[in-house]
Every structure is written in structure tokens, then in C-alpha cells.
Design an enzyme around this catalytic site. Structure first.
Site, mmCIF file in Angstrom:
data_model
loop_
_atom_site.group_PDB
_atom_site.id
_atom_site.type_symbol
_atom_site.label_atom_id
_atom_site.label_comp_id
_atom_site.label_asym_id
_atom_site.label_seq_id
_atom_site.Cartn_x
_atom_site.Cartn_y
_atom_site.Cartn_z
ATOM 1 N N SER A 1 0.837 -1.203 0.000
ATOM 2 C CA SER A 1 0.000 0.000 0.000
ATOM 3 C C SER A 1 0.869 1.250 0.000
ATOM 4 O O SER A 1 1.967 1.263 0.538
ATOM 5 C CB SER A 1 -0.884 -0.008 1.259
ATOM 6 N N TYR B 1 -1.385 -0.673 10.866
ATOM 7 C CA TYR B 1 -1.663 -1.265 9.547
ATOM 8 C C TYR B 1 -0.531 -0.924 8.581
ATOM 9 O O TYR B 1 0.047 -1.815 7.955
ATOM 10 C CB TYR B 1 -2.996 -0.758 8.980
ATOM 11 N N LYS C 1 2.603 -3.372 6.612
ATOM 12 C CA LYS C 1 2.964 -3.416 5.188
ATOM 13 C C LYS C 1 4.456 -3.147 5.016
ATOM 14 O O LYS C 1 5.134 -3.775 4.212
ATOM 15 C CB LYS C 1 2.133 -2.413 4.393
HETATM 16 C C1 WQD Z 1 -9.679 9.196 1.438
HETATM 17 C C2 WQD Z 1 -9.934 10.668 1.708
HETATM 18 C C3 WQD Z 1 -10.286 11.187 4.028
HETATM 19 C C4 WQD Z 1 -14.046 9.045 4.484
HETATM 20 C C5 WQD Z 1 -7.052 4.145 3.228
HETATM 21 C C6 WQD Z 1 -5.908 3.398 3.804
HETATM 22 C C7 WQD Z 1 -5.044 2.863 2.704
HETATM 23 C C8 WQD Z 1 -5.873 2.082 1.754
HETATM 24 C C9 WQD Z 1 -7.035 2.909 1.218
HETATM 25 C C10 WQD Z 1 -5.648 -0.224 2.273
HETATM 26 C C11 WQD Z 1 -9.215 11.161 2.960
HETATM 27 C C12 WQD Z 1 -11.535 11.470 3.199
HETATM 28 C C13 WQD Z 1 -12.887 9.570 3.943
HETATM 29 C C14 WQD Z 1 -15.091 9.915 4.872
HETATM 30 C C15 WQD Z 1 -13.778 11.792 4.164
HETATM 31 N N1 WQD Z 1 -6.346 0.922 2.372
HETATM 32 N N2 WQD Z 1 -12.758 10.917 3.784
HETATM 33 N N3 WQD Z 1 -14.914 11.268 4.692
HETATM 34 O O1 WQD Z 1 -7.332 7.012 4.179
HETATM 35 O O2 WQD Z 1 -6.550 7.571 1.796
HETATM 36 O O3 WQD Z 1 -6.531 5.232 2.551
HETATM 37 O O4 WQD Z 1 -7.774 3.347 2.342
HETATM 38 O O5 WQD Z 1 -4.611 -0.410 1.709
HETATM 39 O O6 WQD Z 1 -4.060 2.058 3.303
HETATM 40 O O7 WQD Z 1 -5.145 4.308 4.558
HETATM 41 O O8 WQD Z 1 -8.688 6.331 2.129
HETATM 42 O O9 WQD Z 1 -11.057 6.537 1.548
HETATM 43 O O10 WQD Z 1 -10.408 6.464 4.015
HETATM 44 O O11 WQD Z 1 -9.922 8.491 2.662
HETATM 45 O O12 WQD Z 1 -13.639 13.031 4.029
HETATM 46 O O13 WQD Z 1 -16.179 9.504 5.379
HETATM 47 O O14 WQD Z 1 -11.324 10.854 1.955
HETATM 48 O O15 WQD Z 1 -10.085 12.230 4.980
HETATM 49 O O16 WQD Z 1 -8.812 12.495 2.725
HETATM 50 P P1 WQD Z 1 -7.240 6.651 2.730
HETATM 51 P P2 WQD Z 1 -10.097 6.903 2.624
#
Ligand code: WQD
Length: 339
Positions: free
Chosen positions: A125, A150, A154
Site C-alpha cells: 500500500s 496497519y 505493510k
Molecule cells: C480518502 C480521503 C479522508 C471518508 C485508506 C488506507 C489505505 C488504503 C485505502 C488499504 C481522505 C476522506 C474519507 C469519509 C472523508 N487501504 N474521507 N470522509 O485514508 O486515503 O486510505 O484506504 O490499503 O491504506 O489508509 O482512504 O477513503 O479512508 O480516505 O472526508 O467519510 O477521503 O479524509 O482524505 P485513505 P479513505
């Protein structure tokens, strides 16, 4: 050619099994069903017309892993997805993550050491980069202190594989560092199945639009970005799945230039949260109900991939853009609602 896919009923795993079967591979899936269901297996069969071998097995049980490999000595390759992947949960339950993400990897690698041929693809990741200093992020970007257990699993996982490959020339490995996989198969028969309240942006948007959630909370609009919201590289899950087949073929054909290689899997385009919302409203022609709230701790400001190495060395390039992926997610959500 028999290929083992651990976590093969998960989001990326199931899409990869479909692509492997489309390419004629015989697939064996191991999954403990802790974060998936047998309906996904039915979906894989419905899409590809082929039935993979399925073994419900917990890779945390070393004896079960040893027994499995005794029965499948003809495995030519392993794609290892099986792991827990919720960043927030990993902060609450670190030992669950170290046991489930590290012990299982060690047990599988120990069995590969006994096989004559072992080609290993690791599900990694972009989290390993934490907040990279330079955008877009290349594979040479420094690996910083992980921001969650997490992410640490990785980083440690890649180190374990690299150390194993150093002393065991039979094991060739490729680590694929995904950015943000989203979307669903065009059939809308398989897709992302978040359990409980979605932690990730796209499933939360889809459930809000479907009326399952009241409104989306946007975690902060005071970041130093184009519109104040965080930037990510959202990549279609089918593009990610196809990259796994290409990476496996690279190893099977001995095209690798070292026995541990790393590739970023992204589109190379960064999109802010508000840009994702605008894209959703454009492709679905409906307004999304959202509000701006405080930042979420642990979020990096920006992360999007430099795709040069994957394009030029691996010979893979994302074919879908953000709107394609969002539309496929929406079609999948509508098929879930129709159930
Ligand atoms: C994306 C953006 C949030 C939810 C995670 C893991 C990564 C991978 C993918 C496994 C951010 C914003 C989110 C919400 C929001 N997983 N957001 N409201 O955190 O980039 O990555 O998932 O491998 O390892 O870290 O993805 O979709 O959670 O967030 O505003 O209800 O959307 O702040 O900026 P992230 P995400």
C-alpha cells in the site's frame, strides 16, 4: 498453471481471481471469510464461468497452512492479499493486526521455501510512504515512520519478503503498492463490501447517495491543497487486478531484474475529496448530501503515484479514470440495493 490467491474473496482479491481465470489460470482461493462471504465466490463463477478451488482456512493457524501446501505441491505462484486493512481499527487493536498480517505472511513464505518454484506477489500500500515530501510519489521515496500499525505491517511485510528473497534465490517477489482502489467489476456482480459503517470515502459516498447514510462528513477543508481537502490517487480495482496478473507473468517468465521488485499502482492523477464529490454528482446527475467537519487524525494531505516504473518496466497502465471508477461503484451500489 495453479495459482494460490489468499484473501481471494476480498475486494481486490476477488477481482484478481476473475482476471486470472480469464487468462486461463487454475486458481485456488484461501479465505477465512472474516471480511468476505461465499456470495463473492458465486459472483466470481457467474462472471468468469469457471469455479476456483476454495478452501476456508485461517492462515494464522500454522498447521492448517502446512497441511494445505502438502496437498497443493503444484502451486506455481502465490498472490497474497489476506490481511486486515482498516487503518483506524489497527490503531485500536495493534496486536490483532501484527498477528493477522505478519504471522500469516511468515507461515506462507515458510511453505514457499519448501516448494521448487515460488513466485510471490505481495499486496502492499502507498501507506508505506506515510506523508511523502514530493508528489508524485516514486518507488524510491523514503519509507517513513508508519502512521498506523496497519501501515507498519505493510512496511514490515516488505522487509520480511526482501530478507527471505535475499537468502532463498528460489523465491522471486513483487510488492505492489496500491494507492486508493475503488470501483467494481462492470457486471456489478462483485464489488466492495464494507462491513458496518464504511471507513473509506467512496463506499461512504455510495451509501449516502443510496439513503443508507444521512450525509457524508468531509474530514477537513483547511489543508494546503487546491480546495482545502485531501488529495488521493483513486484507481479502478479492475486496473489493480490486471496489474497482479501482469506482475505474476513477469515472474513466471523470469523477466524480473531482481528477486524483489516494487511497483506503485496508481493513475498518476491526484483528486481532492471535493473533486471526487463533484465527479460523483456529474456521473450520477444527483446531488450528494455532505458537510465539512474536523480533520481525521492520521490523514496525509496528499498522495498520488508516479506511474513511470509501472508503465515502463512492468508494462502496465491504468485504463480507467476517476469518473469510470465512480460510475462502476454506483452501479454496484444500486445492484446491492436491488437485492
Ligand atoms: C480518502 C480521503 C479522508 C471518508 C485508506 C488506507 C489505505 C488504503 C485505502 C488499504 C481522505 C476522506 C474519507 C469519509 C472523508 N487501504 N474521507 N470522509 O485514508 O486515503 O486510505 O484506504 O490499503 O491504506 O489508509 O482512504 O477513503 O479512508 O480516505 O472526508 O467519510 O477521503 O479524509 O482524505 P485513505 P479513505
Amino acid at each position: 498453471m495453479k495459482v494460490l490467491v489468499t484473501g481471494g474473496l476480498g475486494f481486490i482479491g476477488s477481482h484478481t481471481v476473475v482476471e486470472l481465470q480469464n487468462e486461463g489460470y487454475q486458481v485456488v482461493i484461501i479465505d477465512n471469510l472474516s471480511n468476505s462471504s461465499l456470495d463473492v465466490l458465486k459472483g466470481i463463477v457467474a462472471i468468469s464461468g469457471k469455479t476456483p478451488i476454495f478452501e476456508k482456512l485461517d492462515l494464522k493457524d500454522k498447521v492448517q497452512v502446512q497441511t494445505f501446501f502438502k496437498q497443493h505441491q503444484d502451486i506455481q505462484g502465490v498472490i497474497h492479499f489476506a490481511a486486515s486493512k482498516a487503518v483506524g481499527e489497527s490503531v485500536e487493536k495493534p496486536l490483532l493486526y501484527y498477528e493477522n498480517n505478519i504471522n500469516t505472511l511468515v507461515y506462507v513464505l515458510q511453505e514457499l521455501e519448501k516448494l521448487n518454484v515460488s513466485n510471490f506477489i505481495f499486496s502492499s500500500s502507498c501507506t508505506v510512504y506515510a506523508q511523502a515530501d514530493v508528489m508524485p510519489i516514486t518507488e524510491g521515496a523514503p519509507i517513513k515512520m508508519a502512521e498506523s500499525p496497519y501501515g507498519n505491517t505493510k512496511q514490515i511485510g516488505e522487509e520480511i519478503i526482501q530478507d527471505t528473497c535475499k537468502v532463498n534465490a528460489k523465491i522471486k517477489a513483487i510488492s505492489l503498492r496500491y494507492f486508493n482502489p475503488i470501483g467494481a467489476h462492470e457486471s456489478a456482480i462483485i464489488g466492495e463490501l464494507p462491513i458496518g459503517v464504511p471507513q473509506n470515502l467512496i463506499p461512504y459516498i455510495m451509501q449516502t447517495a443510496a439513503g443508507i447514510r444521512e450525509e457524508l462528513s468531509v474530514f477537513g477543508d483547511d489543508y494546503p491543497t487546491i480546495d482545502g481537502t485531501c488529495i488521493r490517487d483513486y484507481i479502478h480495482v479492475v486496473d489493480v487486478a490486471k496489474a497482479h496478473v501482469i506482475a505474476l507473468q513477469r515472474l513466471l517468465k523470469n523477466k524480473n531484474t531482481s528477486n524483489f521488485e516494487v511497483f506503485n499502482l496508481g493513475t498518476g492523477t491526484g483528486s481532492s475529496v471535493l473533486e471526487v464529490i463533484q465527479a460523483f454528482e456529474k456521473v450520477t446527475n444527483q446531488k450528494l448530501n455532505y458537510k465539512i467537519v474536523n480533520r481525521r487524525s492520521g490523514d496525509v494531505v496528499s498522495a498520488y503515484a508516479d506511474t513511470t516504473k509501472a508503465n515502463e518496466v512492468l508494462g502496465w497502465k491504468a485504463q480507467y479514470n476517476l469518473e469510470d471508477a465512480i460510475l462502476s461503484s454506483w452501479q454496484w451500489q444500486k445492484s446491492l440495493n436491488a437485492v
